[in-house]
Scaffold this active site. Structure first.
Site, PDB file in Angstrom:
ATOM      1  N   PRO A 137       0.775  -1.255   0.000  1.00 22.26           N
ATOM      2  CG  PRO A 137       0.029  -0.938   2.190  1.00 22.26           C
ATOM      3  CD  PRO A 137       0.741  -1.919   1.299  1.00 22.26           C
ATOM      4  CB  CYS A 138       3.043   2.834  -2.504  1.00 24.29           C
ATOM      5  SG  CYS A 138       2.141   2.494  -4.017  1.00 24.29           S
ATOM      6  CG  HIS A 139      -2.995   3.402  -1.417  1.00 25.76           C
ATOM      7  ND1 HIS A 139      -2.635   2.089  -1.646  1.00 25.76           N
ATOM      8  CD2 HIS A 139      -4.005   3.373  -0.516  1.00 25.76           C
ATOM      9  CE1 HIS A 139      -3.392   1.290  -0.914  1.00 25.76           C
ATOM     10  NE2 HIS A 139      -4.233   2.045  -0.214  1.00 25.76           N
TER      11      HIS A 139
END
Length: 173
Positions: A137-139
């Site tokens: 989850p880089c977001h």
């Protein structure tokens, strides 16, 4: 990045646009929005990676993404193959997996988690090169002041993902 030669891919239609999913025999190796920054050149038309929508990892990822976008899944449970990244990138991507749904972290916080508190720019570069969007989850990584900073898939998609996960609220007028 150097990807395993056994890699296969398929496309998935999501509410945020077409997603390209790639896997090896070891696990999920890539998940990108079509046209996003840092898309591997092997996926630019014509793709050199063969399409295999029946690959078991790809099928499982599509089922889990369907449930995620329907608000029925908050965690992903698929094997990952992140071996194509550098040791530093892999450490950053592993740290991203520790950010729970509904939470966020700053780039400097991710740097502290991997024991590199002053490597904020390098952490940002590794986050930007994350090959497995959404699932890694880089977001969920924000600027130090909570600002919505870069996302290879576009800030509109980052915003939509964070709203889906309950981090950002819909603005009402």
């Amino acid at each position: 990045m150097k990807f395993d030669t056994s890699i296969v891919q398929t496309r998935f239609q999501s509410p945020l646009g077409t997603i390209i999913i790639a896997a090896t025999a070891k696990g999920l190796a890539g998940l990108w929005f079509e046209g996003q920054r840092h898309l591997p050149p092997e996926l630019v038309e014509p793709s050199v990676w063969p399409s295999d929508p029946d690959h078991p990892v790809l099928k499982e990822v599509m089922q889990q993404l369907t449930a995620y976008f329907a608000g029925q899944r908050s965690r992903f449970d698929v094997p990952l193959d992140l071996a194509h990244g550098t040791a530093f990138q892999q450490s950053v991507w592993q740290a991203l997996l520790g950010i729970p749904q509904g939470g966020t972290a700053s780039y400097s916080e991710v740097g502290r988690r991997i024991g590199k508190p002053t490597a904020v720019r390098a952490v940002g570069a590794a986050v930007g090169r994350n090959p497995v969007s959404i699932i890694v989850p880089c977001h969920r990584v924000m600027g130090a002041n909570g600002a919505l900073t870069g996302y290879a898939g576009g800030l509109d998609r980052k915003t939509a993902l964070l709203k889906l996960e309950g981090v950002l609220q819909e603005h009402r007028s």
